[in-house]
Design an enzyme around this catalytic site. Structure first.
Site, PDB file in Angstrom:
ATOM      1  N   CYS A   1       0.861  -1.189   0.000  1.00 50.45           N
ATOM      2  CA  CYS A   1       0.000   0.000   0.000  1.00 50.45           C
ATOM      3  C   CYS A   1       0.896   1.236   0.000  1.00 50.45           C
ATOM      4  CB  CYS A   1      -0.998  -0.022   1.156  1.00 50.45           C
ATOM      5  SG  CYS A   1      -0.258  -0.017   2.804  1.00 50.45           S
TER       6      CYS A   1
ATOM      7  N   ARG B   1      -3.442  -0.613   5.381  1.00 49.92           N
ATOM      8  CA  ARG B   1      -4.038  -1.685   4.580  1.00 49.92           C
ATOM      9  C   ARG B   1      -3.145  -2.904   4.418  1.00 49.92           C
ATOM     10  NH1 ARG B   1      -5.197   2.171  -0.358  1.00 49.92           N
ATOM     11  NH2 ARG B   1      -3.281   3.027   0.550  1.00 49.92           N
TER      12      ARG B   1
ATOM     13  N   ASP C   1      -8.203   3.900   1.059  1.00 44.60           N
ATOM     14  CA  ASP C   1      -7.256   4.259   2.109  1.00 44.60           C
ATOM     15  C   ASP C   1      -8.051   4.701   3.343  1.00 44.60           C
ATOM     16  OD1 ASP C   1      -5.351   5.327   3.722  1.00 44.60           O
ATOM     17  OD2 ASP C   1      -4.382   6.489   2.152  1.00 44.60           O
TER      18      ASP C   1
HETATM   19  P1  4NP Z   1      -1.821   2.820   4.051  1.00 46.31           P
HETATM   20  O1  4NP Z   1      -2.484   4.163   4.611  1.00 46.31           O
HETATM   21  O2  4NP Z   1      -1.246   3.157   2.688  1.00 46.31           O
HETATM   22  O3  4NP Z   1      -2.973   1.877   3.973  1.00 46.31           O
HETATM   23  O4  4NP Z   1      -0.756   2.400   5.046  1.00 46.31           O
HETATM   24  C1  4NP Z   1      -1.789   5.369   4.683  1.00 46.31           C
HETATM   25  C2  4NP Z   1      -1.039   5.661   5.801  1.00 46.31           C
HETATM   26  C3  4NP Z   1      -0.380   6.878   5.877  1.00 46.31           C
HETATM   27  C4  4NP Z   1      -0.470   7.779   4.843  1.00 46.31           C
HETATM   28  C5  4NP Z   1      -1.207   7.488   3.735  1.00 46.31           C
HETATM   29  C6  4NP Z   1      -1.867   6.277   3.656  1.00 46.31           C
HETATM   30  N1  4NP Z   1       0.199   9.034   4.949  1.00 46.31           N
HETATM   31  O5  4NP Z   1       0.034   9.849   4.047  1.00 46.31           O
HETATM   32  O6  4NP Z   1       0.929   9.270   5.923  1.00 46.31           O
END
Ligand code: 4NP
Length: 150
Positions: free
Chosen positions: A9, A15, A123
């Site tokens: 991800c 995720r 997300d």
């Molecule tokens: P992930 O979610 O891609 O599912 O781990 C996110 C976690 C942090 C961020 C973006 C998406 N961020 O921009 O910090």
């Protein structure tokens, strides 16, 4: 040789840690290795988001030992299957592919029977708890489909 699967991800804290935990819980660790990473460097070394940890726990899965890592080119050599969570992650990984063999390993995780084409795992980072449960349910179904094809 184990079959190796990588969940991807953006941050590797919401995720893909859930995807790793769910798939690993359904497979024999003697035969399969499941890992996860992010396309970004934002959270390298961090534990999964508390909400992902709680959601996994609710379903009997412990993901507290995971630490965020960033996707590396050498991952194309290590893994047999690479599953990005959304189209943005998919494009970022495909851009890094060095050849057709690399590209063939990369499949959008929800491109499985029962899901419409090119649907993203949303997300959940900026949302509430329910978003994490929704992600869990989507990933749980997708992992069952992945296992049927292994
Ligand atoms: P992930 O979610 O891609 O599912 O781990 C996110 C976690 C942090 C961020 C973006 C998406 N961020 O921009 O910090």
């Amino acid at each position: 040789m184990k079959i190796k699967i990588l969940m991807v991800c953006l941050g590797n804290i919401c995720r893909s840690p859930l995807a790793e935990g769910i798939l690993a819980s359904k497979l024999d660790p003697e035969k399969f290795q499941v890992d996860s990473c992010g396309t970004s460097s934002y959270h390298i070394g961090q534990k999964p988001d508390k909400r992902s940890i709680e959601t996994a726990k609710k379903h009997g899965i412990d993901i507290t030992n995971q630490r965020a890592a960033q996707f590396k080119l050498s991952d194309f050599d290590i893994y047999d299957f690479i599953y990005p969570m959304d189209q943005s992650n998919y494009k970022d990984i495909i851009k890094l592919a060095r050849n057709e063999n690399d590209k063939k390993k990369v499949h959008l995780i929800l491109n499985q029977p029962g899901f419409n084409e090119d649907i993203d795992v949303p997300d959940p980072y900026y949302g509430g708890k329910q978003g994490f449960e929704d992600v869990y349910q989507m990933l749980n179904s997708a992992c069952d489909q992945i296992i049927e094809k292994l």
